[in-house]
Structure formats: structure tokens, C-alpha cells
Design a protein around this motif. Sequence first.
Motif, PDB file in Angstrom:
ATOM      1  N   PRO A  76      32.882  41.330 -42.343  1.00  0.00           N
ATOM      2  CA  PRO A  76      32.343  39.978 -42.520  1.00  0.00           C
ATOM      3  C   PRO A  76      31.804  39.742 -43.928  1.00  0.00           C
ATOM      4  O   PRO A  76      32.000  38.669 -44.508  1.00  0.00           O
ATOM      5  N   THR A  77      31.127  40.742 -44.501  1.00  0.00           N
ATOM      6  CA  THR A  77      30.591  40.584 -45.856  1.00  0.00           C
ATOM      7  C   THR A  77      31.709  40.455 -46.877  1.00  0.00           C
ATOM      8  O   THR A  77      31.644  39.626 -47.800  1.00  0.00           O
ATOM      9  N   VAL A  78      32.751  41.264 -46.722  1.00  0.00           N
ATOM     10  CA  VAL A  78      33.887  41.173 -47.648  1.00  0.00           C
ATOM     11  C   VAL A  78      34.561  39.810 -47.535  1.00  0.00           C
ATOM     12  O   VAL A  78      34.904  39.178 -48.550  1.00  0.00           O
ATOM     13  N   ALA A  79      34.731  39.329 -46.312  1.00  0.00           N
ATOM     14  CA  ALA A  79      35.372  38.025 -46.117  1.00  0.00           C
ATOM     15  C   ALA A  79      34.557  36.914 -46.771  1.00  0.00           C
ATOM     16  O   ALA A  79      35.101  36.031 -47.455  1.00  0.00           O
ATOM     17  N   VAL A  80      33.230  36.966 -46.587  1.00  0.00           N
ATOM     18  CA  VAL A  80      32.368  35.951 -47.195  1.00  0.00           C
ATOM     19  C   VAL A  80      32.401  36.078 -48.715  1.00  0.00           C
ATOM     20  O   VAL A  80      32.396  35.074 -49.443  1.00  0.00           O
ATOM     21  N   GLY A  81      32.449  37.314 -49.206  1.00  0.00           N
ATOM     22  CA  GLY A  81      32.523  37.498 -50.652  1.00  0.00           C
ATOM     23  C   GLY A  81      33.783  36.889 -51.235  1.00  0.00           C
ATOM     24  O   GLY A  81      33.752  36.288 -52.325  1.00  0.00           O
ATOM     25  N   LEU A  82      34.895  37.001 -50.535  1.00  0.00           N
ATOM     26  CA  LEU A  82      36.144  36.404 -51.009  1.00  0.00           C
ATOM     27  C   LEU A  82      36.054  34.880 -51.021  1.00  0.00           C
ATOM     28  O   LEU A  82      36.546  34.220 -51.939  1.00  0.00           O
ATOM     29  N   VAL A  83      35.425  34.333 -49.970  1.00  0.00           N
ATOM     30  CA  VAL A  83      35.240  32.877 -49.934  1.00  0.00           C
ATOM     31  C   VAL A  83      34.377  32.423 -51.111  1.00  0.00           C
ATOM     32  O   VAL A  83      34.674  31.421 -51.776  1.00  0.00           O
ATOM     33  N   ALA A  84      33.300  33.180 -51.372  1.00  0.00           N
ATOM     34  CA  ALA A  84      32.422  32.821 -52.479  1.00  0.00           C
ATOM     35  C   ALA A  84      33.153  32.909 -53.813  1.00  0.00           C
ATOM     36  O   ALA A  84      32.997  32.046 -54.691  1.00  0.00           O
ATOM     37  N   ALA A  85      33.971  33.957 -53.975  1.00  0.00           N
ATOM     38  CA  ALA A  85      34.719  34.102 -55.227  1.00  0.00           C
ATOM     39  C   ALA A  85      35.707  32.960 -55.410  1.00  0.00           C
ATOM     40  O   ALA A  85      35.869  32.426 -56.514  1.00  0.00           O
ATOM     41  N   ALA A  86      36.358  32.573 -54.327  1.00  0.00           N
ATOM     42  CA  ALA A  86      37.304  31.462 -54.414  1.00  0.00           C
ATOM     43  C   ALA A  86      36.589  30.160 -54.765  1.00  0.00           C
ATOM     44  O   ALA A  86      37.085  29.345 -55.561  1.00  0.00           O
ATOM     45  N   SER A  87      35.393  29.947 -54.185  1.00  0.00           N
ATOM     46  CA  SER A  87      34.662  28.712 -54.482  1.00  0.00           C
ATOM     47  C   SER A  87      34.194  28.673 -55.929  1.00  0.00           C
ATOM     48  O   SER A  87      34.069  27.606 -56.537  1.00  0.00           O
TER      49      SER A  87
END
Length: 693
Positions: free
Chosen positions: A91-102
Motif C-alpha cells: 500500500p505504501t509503494v502504491a501511494v508513493g507511485l500515485v504521489a510521484a505521478a501527481s
Amino acid sequence: MADQPATPEPAPPEDGGTHLGRSAGPAAPDGGSRRGWRAEGGRLLEITALLGLAVTQPLLDVLGRSPDFFLFHRAGRGEILQLVALVAIVPTVAVGLVAAASRLAGRTARKLTHALLVGLLLTALAVQVGRHTTPVRGLPLLVLAVVVAAAGVAAYRRWRALGRVLRVAAVGPAVFVVLFLVASPTSTVVLPRGDGGAAGLARAGGHPPVVLLVLDELPLVSLLAPNGRIDAARFPHFAELAAGSTWYRNATGVSGWTPYALPAMLTGRYPATGAAPHYSQHPDNLFTAFGGLYDIRAEESITRLCPPSRCDTPPDREQGMGVLVRESTKLLARLSAPADSRVDPADSYRERTAAEAGIDAAEPIPDDPKFRWDRLNANQPARFSSFLAGLRPSDRPTLHFLHLLMPHSPWAYLPSGVRYEAPEDFPNEGEGWVELARERHLAQLGYTDRLIGETLRTLRATGLYDDALLAVTADHGVSFTKGAQGRGMGAIEAAADEVAWVPLFVKYPGQRTGRLDDRNWQHVDLLPTLADEAAIRLPWSVDGQSAREAPRAEAGKVFYDRPAQPTPINGGVPAAIPPAAPHPLVGTTVPDQPVAGSARVGNLAAFREVDPDRGSLPALVWGDLPDDIPDGTPLAVAVNDRVAVVVPVVPRDEGGRRFAALIADDRLFRSGVNRLGLFLVSADGTLNRLALS
């Protein structure tokens, strides 16, 4: 003096960063980039903390208290560690990817995305807290959680201190993982300590083959006829077993939860701790006691009491990361929902069929007219098939053990062995629903009776029956009393006769006639009795006593909802529950008449193409009715123009259902298109047909 170009103002610092002034030369962009990524890392730590509280902690808490989940799915240490890593990291990795994309979309998009993620996680956390601290459920709880989350986001954006607190709390997931691996009951399964206790000592005397079949969630009262004997018409094979064995009618289990009940049966000791049902926590048990003298052929389900030195773990396709991730995802969805789940977590412990497990149908089809289709043998539970295959004579004394999750829910079998489907969230409580739950239980018990018949037939066919010490029992019962359905303390207080009293039949070597024994049997007596009959001396003290000893003088019994907290229960052999009288319309032919209303049927399409050779039928019917039909109105359900069952219309449940009916007689179905009919029954018995959709 010529105008000089204006010096640009320094860009405002990233959220969470501190502006320290300008740097000369090309280093400025790099320094700003570093500050930006540091701020990004800080925000990720904040999200990690919230994920730990909303996802990691509740999921690992439940899984940590449920070692039976991993034992049933035969998960090894590596698979459990992989699941923990997925829960804590993915979950943390997935959220990190979303944050990086944003971040690539610009500062405004990044801020909005971060606020949205914080808001969603705070909402999930507020829902979970609300479910534990308030009586509010459903949409009102969700609205309340959104309001709380919105206030939390506003406070978070206003006060930087909250962000700093969250960054410190980012160690939470790591702490939760450590607690799971070291301090939870499941830690024993991950890091087992020891390999079982000492073997029992052989005494003078014979060592007969021992066959122990433990059923699950079977109240004695479900088997009884009004005269207090086994209902031979409905359960002929249990009656056959009683006629050739010693029936201990006053037998009780010691707990309504299998991880406590079964170890007590196999160790001879009352539950003292909340330890996992694992050999490292219960090293002295049936398997270690018999293991020095007997070969062990054990089929366990949600326990692992037989150590690897005594038993091999049989292969099972329903194991591995796929099933662990699937069931954990379902669990997380239930934990995060704003409504209490009606799904019993134990219902995921479904016995797979022989066909699903890829077991060849080596056993002949029983000589029984209700076994009408060739594929019914494949409907047999897979572990039961393996158990039957192992019932063969041997040069060495052999212990054959099977813990079969039958007739335990999920209820999916008709008495003939045909399966049917049911919604996962079907209620088992409430007017009309508890009666249906009992009928489904009794139908599955009818099929369990056929499995008992198969066991007796196999023992006789292989020549083991006469010489064997055969014991058939159940670990606990279950209550179908209105307002006290289940196996918890409420059920014990209201209906101990349904939860505690279980069937127990012991056929001693050479026994040919049945007898009754109404002594005060408690299931801690099982191991010392088996050991006495097998001429084995137990090398540890037990709380139970052998049936060879004088019966207990006291009539009272104890039951453990929690370890080390015995609850006294009183009473003797329970009386049978009077069966409901069949409705006079059942079995009659319905008239051909015009439609007088409408109904929605959840599985109507299944009646358009019925193939009995698949071993399944649409035997459970459910749906909705208009609000103007009063609760309690009788509803007749007909298949191919013959009334199969009459049920009451009930208040609409959370799934939008106002009726449900089990068609237990599969002879009403035929191959191809089947005609389903629903009829409201008037006070004078008139049938009023409903249009179905």
C-alpha cells in the motif's frame, strides 16, 4: 542610471521545507530539488503512518489472532512472511507511485492528491473507530466519518505539528509487523518452537487400529427424534452407528471455538491459554502419545497438532499466496465497511470437493437411489476422500484421524450430496432467517450422514471394522435459538443444550451391539479413553478421565468461551427440538391461474438451464417482494408445478431480500428448463401467482 533587471523573488519553499535564502550559481536548482524530494519523503511518511493505522494494524491484528486461517490454508513460514510484507509495504509503494505521478502534474495537483489521500485514509480510520465506539452504522456512519476526516484534513493543513506527529508515527507499520511475528498467536505458526512432546509408553494388551472422525458444529439435538433416540428416518447411518457402538449421550465439548475445543480433546486438558492450535504450543497430544507405537495418518483442517516428525502435510491446491491474498482482501473490505459484516470469517474454511482438488473418484458410488448422478462422488469433500483411501489394514498399528468441517457452515449441500449456491452475506438471524439457517444446517447434516455411511461401509469392506476402535464425535454444536444464534456466550447462556452437547459414539474392538452411557462425559475425556483402549500410558497429567474409570460424581460441566475462564453449565441429555410440521400445501400441484402480483428472484436465470450431472442445483431461492405485501404472509415456492416449500415473507434484509427458501428435495428438478413458481397463500389456502423477474 540605467534600469537594472529586477531580481526574481525566491520561490516559496515546498510544503514541509524551510527557506534558508538564495544560493548563487547553478547549485540553487539542485538544492531546491533536494528540498522538494525531502518534502515529498516527509509526506510519504505521513501517508505511511495513516496506512499503518487504517490498513496494516487492523488487518494484522485480526490475522494475528487467527492462526487457524493460516493452518487451514496450510500456509508455510515463507508464504506468511510474504503476505505480511504485502500488507505492510505494497500500500505504501502504491501511494508513493500515485504521489510521484501527481508531482509531474504540477504543484497544485500534488497538493490536491495529497489532501485527497489523507482524507480517504482518515475516513477509513474514522469508520473503523466509529464501528467500535458508536452504534451508528451504514450511510450515517459513512457521513460522520467523512465529516471527521474533513475536519482532520483542515487541522492537518493548518497545524504543521500534526504532520510531524504523523512522521514519527510512520514507524507504526514496522511495530505492527514485529508484534504480529513475535507476540501474536500466529507467531507460533511463523516461528514454531519445538517438535512435539514425548511419546506414550506401551502397556500390556492389544493395540487395535484407531479411527477417530471429528465433525464440526454439530449439536446433538439436530440428530434426535422426539423419543430421544437418533432420528433413523432422517439420519439412518448415524442410527446404524449408534446401534453398534457405545453412545455417550451426555457428552459435551469444552468450547464453541475449534482452536480451543479440538486441542482440549486431543490433549486431555482444558483450555488454559489463547495459544495457537499448533504442536509447538500443545506438544503433548494424541499424535505424540501414539506416535511412538502407531503409524499416524492424520487429516487436520484448522489445527496443526501433529508435528512434522509424526505426520506429513498432504499437498493441497487450495493454498499458496493466491488464496491468502484473496481472503485477506475480503477481510480488509469487511473491516473498512461502515456496516457490520454478516459474513462469518469461518465460512472461508469451506471443504473443497474431490473434483476441485483433482482427486480421482476411486470409491464406488453408494448403492442409494438418491445418489442419482455419476458426478456426485466428485462432490465428496476432498479430505474425506483421502481419509477413506487410507482406511486399509496395516502390519503396524495405525491411527486414522480426520477433522472434517461438516456440517459446519457454509451450508452448501442437500441431503443427497448435490450442491447449491447461496449469497455470501445471507443472514442467519432474525424472523424467518434463523429457521432457514436451521433447515440448511439439517440438509447438510443429511449429507454428513451419508459420509458416515460411507465410512462404515469402507471399514467393513476392508476388514477393519470388527477390530477397530472407532470414535465419531463433534468438537462443538451451534445454537439456532432466536436471539441467540451462534456459539458465543449469548448462545451458551440461552441454549447451552445446542452449543455444548454433541454426539459421541465409541465402537470398541469386537463390539457388535449398541449401548447407552449417560455418564457426565466432557471432551477432555476423549484422549485418556482412547489411550486406555489402545494400551498406551500417557506421559503427562490430564484433566479428563478414561471411560474405564468410574463416572464423575458431579453433574455440573464447564465451558470455555475464553481460555482459563470456565463457565459452569448444568443439565443432562437434551431433549429433541420438535420438528416444524410440514405445510399442507407441500407436495400439491399448483393450479394454472392468472398473475396477481410480482416478485424479483435473485437466481431466476439458473432455472432456465439445469444440468444435474454437474452435481449442483438452484435449490436455494431468494428475492424481493413489493412493500405492500405484509410481513408474515405465507409464500409457496413450486418447482415444475409442485409445491416444494412454504416460507414466510420477512422484513427486507440489508441485501434487499424479503424471502428465501431451500428446496431440499432434489427430485423435483429435471434436466433442462425448470419452471419456478411463487404464490402468495391467502388465509383460505388460495394460491395467488406472482410474475417473476
